[in-house]
Scaffold this active site. Structure first.
Site: not given
Length: 254
Positions: A70, A176
């Site tokens: 992440c 992302c």
């Protein structure tokens, strides 16, 4: 080999699938945090706390590596994780693939969350690795949340919105990890562009850090934790090939 992955939700799936493809004998622990997601809206201290809780619940100190698939969590929490687990256990974070995308030539776009698009972190990456390359930052409002929901209508609307903000480019950096899961839909919306994901690079770096571990002769397990509790693979994950492939793996106790 035992590898722990920590994220708030299913954004970790592409990295986990890349690790599974590279080392099908590795045991993977997917430590998710559905009770506190999304992390992108939380303070740095809150993200650090959630990362540490996820690693401890997954017994990260007993793993061969701890991976943070992440971008937001990597920015805020890697130092704290490394202070607790390294040098005994390597901790690997995620950086958007701006460097390889820029090296291949522009123009490129960087798709990321609204907060990341505005961040000094992303601007610094572009200045460092894409100097002299035409780069368009694209704030993909709602896309990560749409992917997390696995709602086809929400995904289509969010992808089309971001595509409408994207000029003609040669490549798109998926800033992302959630966006990896809808890469085909992004390509459909943009046409002939190359997508740059960090998943395979993170998997490769993880295996380099683990070192020369002989390949096992049995399939590794995949175990899911939700807020530290054993859980099935989230239903939304099964909407994506990576999630279905991981759900088909054997399971085992921690």
């Amino acid at each position: 080999m035992r590898i722990v992955l920590i994220d708030s939700g299913i954004g970790m799936l592409s990295t986990a699938a890349a690790l599974r493809a590279a080392r099908p004998d590795a045991d993977l622990v997917l430590s998710m945090d559905p009770d506190h997601m999304p992390w992108g809206l939380r303070t740095a201290d809150e993200v650090i706390g959630r990362l540490l809780a996820g690693a401890r619940a997954a017994r990260g100190a007993e793993a061969d590596a701890v991976v943070v698939p992440c971008n937001t969590a990597s920015v805020h929490g890697l130092d704290a994780l490394r202070a607790e687990f390294e040098p005994a256990v390597p901790v690997i974070g995620t950086v958007p693939a701006i460097k390889p995308a820029a090296a291949a030539g522009g123009p490129i776009a960087v798709w990321s969350t609204v907060a990341t698009t505005r961040s000094r972190y992303q601007r610094r990456l572009v200045e460092t690795f894409a100097d002299g390359v035409e780069v368009t930052p694209v704030a993909c409002a709602g896309l990560a949340e749409a992917v997390e929901s696995a709602d086809p209508r929400m995904i289509a609307e969010a992808v089309d919105y971001a595509a409408g903000l994207t000029p003609a480019v040669r490549g798109v950096v998926l800033g992302c990890t959630h966006y990896d899961l809808v890469g085909a839909r992004i390509t459909e919306a943009l046409g002939d562009v190359e997508l740059y994901s960090a998943a395979e690079a993170v998997a490769a770096q993880t295996l380099r850090r683990v070192g020369d571990v002989p390949l096992g002769d049995t399939a590794g397990s995949v175990r899911v934790l939700a807020g530290g509790r054993p859980a099935p693979m989230p239903a939304a994950a099964l909407a994506y090939p990576a999630g279905r492939a991981l759900a088909a793996a054997p399971t085992s106790a921690l």
